[in-house]
Write a protein that holds these residues in place. Structure first.
Motif, PDB file in Angstrom:
ATOM      1  N   PHE A  97       0.738  -1.169  -0.140  1.00 47.87           N
ATOM      2  CA  PHE A  97      -0.134   0.147  -0.017  1.00 47.87           C
ATOM      3  C   PHE A  97       0.913   1.304  -0.036  1.00 47.87           C
ATOM      4  O   PHE A  97       0.800   2.187  -0.691  1.00 47.87           O
ATOM      5  N   ALA A  98       1.853   1.243   0.772  1.00 49.60           N
ATOM      6  CA  ALA A  98       2.833   2.467   0.836  1.00 49.60           C
ATOM      7  C   ALA A  98       3.411   2.517  -0.424  1.00 49.60           C
ATOM      8  O   ALA A  98       3.589   3.880  -1.081  1.00 49.60           O
ATOM      9  N   LYS A  99       4.028   1.674  -0.928  1.00 54.12           N
ATOM     10  CA  LYS A  99       4.584   1.947  -2.542  1.00 54.12           C
ATOM     11  C   LYS A  99       3.769   2.131  -3.653  1.00 54.12           C
ATOM     12  O   LYS A  99       3.804   3.094  -4.193  1.00 54.12           O
ATOM     13  N   ALA A 100       2.292   1.621  -3.514  1.00 51.75           N
ATOM     14  CA  ALA A 100       1.239   2.285  -4.551  1.00 51.75           C
ATOM     15  C   ALA A 100       0.831   3.450  -4.172  1.00 51.75           C
ATOM     16  O   ALA A 100       0.814   4.238  -5.267  1.00 51.75           O
ATOM     17  N   LEU A 101       0.801   3.979  -3.014  1.00 48.23           N
ATOM     18  CA  LEU A 101       0.347   5.251  -2.839  1.00 48.23           C
ATOM     19  C   LEU A 101       1.484   6.291  -3.274  1.00 48.23           C
ATOM     20  O   LEU A 101       1.068   7.350  -3.597  1.00 48.23           O
ATOM     21  N   ASP A 102       2.597   5.909  -2.824  1.00 48.04           N
ATOM     22  CA  ASP A 102       3.755   6.623  -2.867  1.00 48.04           C
ATOM     23  C   ASP A 102       3.853   6.972  -4.746  1.00 48.04           C
ATOM     24  O   ASP A 102       4.114   8.191  -5.097  1.00 48.04           O
ATOM     25  N   GLN A 103       3.515   6.139  -5.481  1.00 50.57           N
ATOM     26  CA  GLN A 103       3.346   6.352  -6.821  1.00 50.57           C
ATOM     27  C   GLN A 103       2.176   7.279  -7.368  1.00 50.57           C
ATOM     28  O   GLN A 103       2.496   7.975  -8.005  1.00 50.57           O
ATOM     29  N   ALA A 104       1.226   7.030  -6.608  1.00 51.68           N
ATOM     30  CA  ALA A 104      -0.039   7.656  -7.108  1.00 51.68           C
ATOM     31  C   ALA A 104      -0.043   9.034  -6.775  1.00 51.68           C
ATOM     32  O   ALA A 104      -0.430  10.383  -7.211  1.00 51.68           O
ATOM     33  N   VAL A 105       0.802   9.492  -5.501  1.00 51.80           N
ATOM     34  CA  VAL A 105       0.845  11.000  -4.987  1.00 51.80           C
ATOM     35  C   VAL A 105       1.897  11.589  -5.779  1.00 51.80           C
ATOM     36  O   VAL A 105       1.915  12.941  -5.514  1.00 51.80           O
ATOM     37  N   ARG A 106       2.794  11.024  -6.536  1.00 56.57           N
ATOM     38  CA  ARG A 106       3.689  11.698  -7.093  1.00 56.57           C
ATOM     39  C   ARG A 106       3.476  12.684  -8.146  1.00 56.57           C
ATOM     40  O   ARG A 106       2.444  12.571  -8.675  1.00 56.57           O
ATOM     41  N   MET A 107       4.355  13.864  -8.479  1.00 56.36           N
ATOM     42  CA  MET A 107       3.870  14.717  -9.224  1.00 56.36           C
ATOM     43  C   MET A 107       4.639  14.435 -10.471  1.00 56.36           C
ATOM     44  O   MET A 107       5.675  13.929 -10.418  1.00 56.36           O
ATOM     45  N   ASP A 108       3.824  14.978 -11.471  1.00 59.87           N
ATOM     46  CA  ASP A 108       4.252  14.463 -12.871  1.00 59.87           C
ATOM     47  C   ASP A 108       4.215  15.989 -13.711  1.00 59.87           C
ATOM     48  O   ASP A 108       3.149  16.411 -13.834  1.00 59.87           O
ATOM     49  N   SER A 109       5.334  16.405 -13.929  1.00 59.85           N
ATOM     50  CA  SER A 109       5.213  17.566 -15.094  1.00 59.85           C
ATOM     51  C   SER A 109       4.498  17.893 -16.000  1.00 59.85           C
ATOM     52  O   SER A 109       4.050  18.797 -16.644  1.00 59.85           O
ATOM     53  N   ARG A 110       3.950  16.613 -16.471  1.00 59.03           N
ATOM     54  CA  ARG A 110       3.357  16.585 -17.757  1.00 59.03           C
ATOM     55  C   ARG A 110       1.903  16.844 -17.679  1.00 59.03           C
ATOM     56  O   ARG A 110       1.074  17.141 -18.531  1.00 59.03           O
ATOM     57  N   ILE A 111       1.385  16.528 -16.247  1.00 63.08           N
ATOM     58  CA  ILE A 111      -0.042  16.747 -15.703  1.00 63.08           C
ATOM     59  C   ILE A 111      -0.064  18.291 -15.213  1.00 63.08           C
ATOM     60  O   ILE A 111       0.501  18.559 -14.276  1.00 63.08           O
ATOM     61  N   THR A 112      -0.779  18.899 -16.095  1.00 63.93           N
ATOM     62  CA  THR A 112      -0.762  20.589 -15.723  1.00 63.93           C
ATOM     63  C   THR A 112      -1.924  20.692 -14.993  1.00 63.93           C
ATOM     64  O   THR A 112      -2.013  21.883 -14.475  1.00 63.93           O
ATOM     65  N   ASP A 113      -3.220  19.970 -14.802  1.00 65.47           N
ATOM     66  CA  ASP A 113      -4.218  20.022 -14.027  1.00 65.47           C
ATOM     67  C   ASP A 113      -4.407  18.831 -13.298  1.00 65.47           C
ATOM     68  O   ASP A 113      -3.669  18.614 -12.505  1.00 65.47           O
ATOM     69  N   VAL A 114      -5.444  18.070 -13.580  1.00 57.34           N
ATOM     70  CA  VAL A 114      -5.797  16.885 -12.951  1.00 57.34           C
ATOM     71  C   VAL A 114      -5.777  15.542 -14.060  1.00 57.34           C
ATOM     72  O   VAL A 114      -6.231  16.134 -15.146  1.00 57.34           O
ATOM     73  N   LEU A 115      -5.671  14.872 -13.570  1.00 53.14           N
ATOM     74  CA  LEU A 115      -5.316  13.380 -14.514  1.00 53.14           C
ATOM     75  C   LEU A 115      -6.794  12.892 -14.860  1.00 53.14           C
ATOM     76  O   LEU A 115      -7.168  11.826 -14.220  1.00 53.14           O
ATOM     77  N   SER A 116      -7.611  13.801 -15.585  1.00 49.81           N
ATOM     78  CA  SER A 116      -8.962  13.287 -15.671  1.00 49.81           C
ATOM     79  C   SER A 116      -9.525  13.796 -17.004  1.00 49.81           C
ATOM     80  O   SER A 116      -9.329  15.090 -17.085  1.00 49.81           O
TER      81      SER A 116
END
Length: 195
Positions: A171-190
């Motif tokens: 759970f820790a590893k999956a959540l760490d991935q999910a909360v990471r910032m990605d410079s390609r995402i300028t708003d929300v990923l939806s």
């Protein structure tokens, strides 16, 4: 401090204070009154690189249910607060974690919709001072308070300690991935424009 969630919650059954820093180094100060649960939350912090302070005073003279479930509620609220508006985050995370005999799959979607799929069984009723049936209650509370999709699936395992520890670390590893910032995402990923 960076992305931080600070939540205090007091009821007649529990008094809980949690501070969660998403962009941490894995430092943990945990005191729940249940030694094995402390160990699991320490592992969650360490393997997710979250800084976590968690102090719980619960009605352990009754049993561990309120302490564990309410800790999940407050941790979920802290996750949601720390994430904020979700702009720029990866949103999804998944991890397949081996721990000796145990193999645990965890997948997370920080979509704003609560859902838990918990496909795990335990070979024992207790590990240390923790009732194993409370593990599902904890993750249910986290998923609903954080408004996340959370899937946990046990693929292999015969030792209760290893199964639960693999679950918290995955759970820790999956959540760490999910909360990471990605410079390609300028708003929300939806495609809807909001999460």
């Amino acid at each position: 401090m960076g992305r931080t969630g600070i939540i205090d919650r007091k009821t007649k059954e529990t008094d809980i204070s949690i501070t969660l820093e998403l962009d941490g180094t894995g430092k943990a100060e945990i005191s729940t009154g249940i030694g094995f649960f402390d160990h699991m939350l320490e592992g969650f912090a360490r393997h997710g690189f979250f800084d976590l302070q968690c102090k719980v005073n619960g009605d352990l003279q009754v049993d561990g249910h309120h302490t564990v479930e309410d800790s999940g509620i407050v941790l979920g609220q802290a996750i949601a607060k720390a994430i904020g508006d979700k702009k720029g985050i990866c949103r999804y995370g998944s991890f397949l974690l081996p721990m000796d005999d145990a193999l645990m799959l965890c997948a997370v979607d920080l979509c704003g919709r609560p859902y838990l799929n918990f496909d795990c069984t335990f070979p024992v009723e207790r590990v240390g001072g923790l009732d194993t049936e409370l593990v599902r209650e904890f993750f249910y509370a986290v998923s609903y308070s954080a408004a996340m999709n959370l899937h946990l699936k046990l693929l292999a395992g015969s030792n209760g300690h290893h199964i639960i520890e693999a679950m918290f670390k995955a759970f820790a590893k999956a959540l760490d991935q999910a909360v990471r910032m990605d410079s390609r995402i300028t708003d929300v990923l939806s495609t809807k424009g909001s999460l």
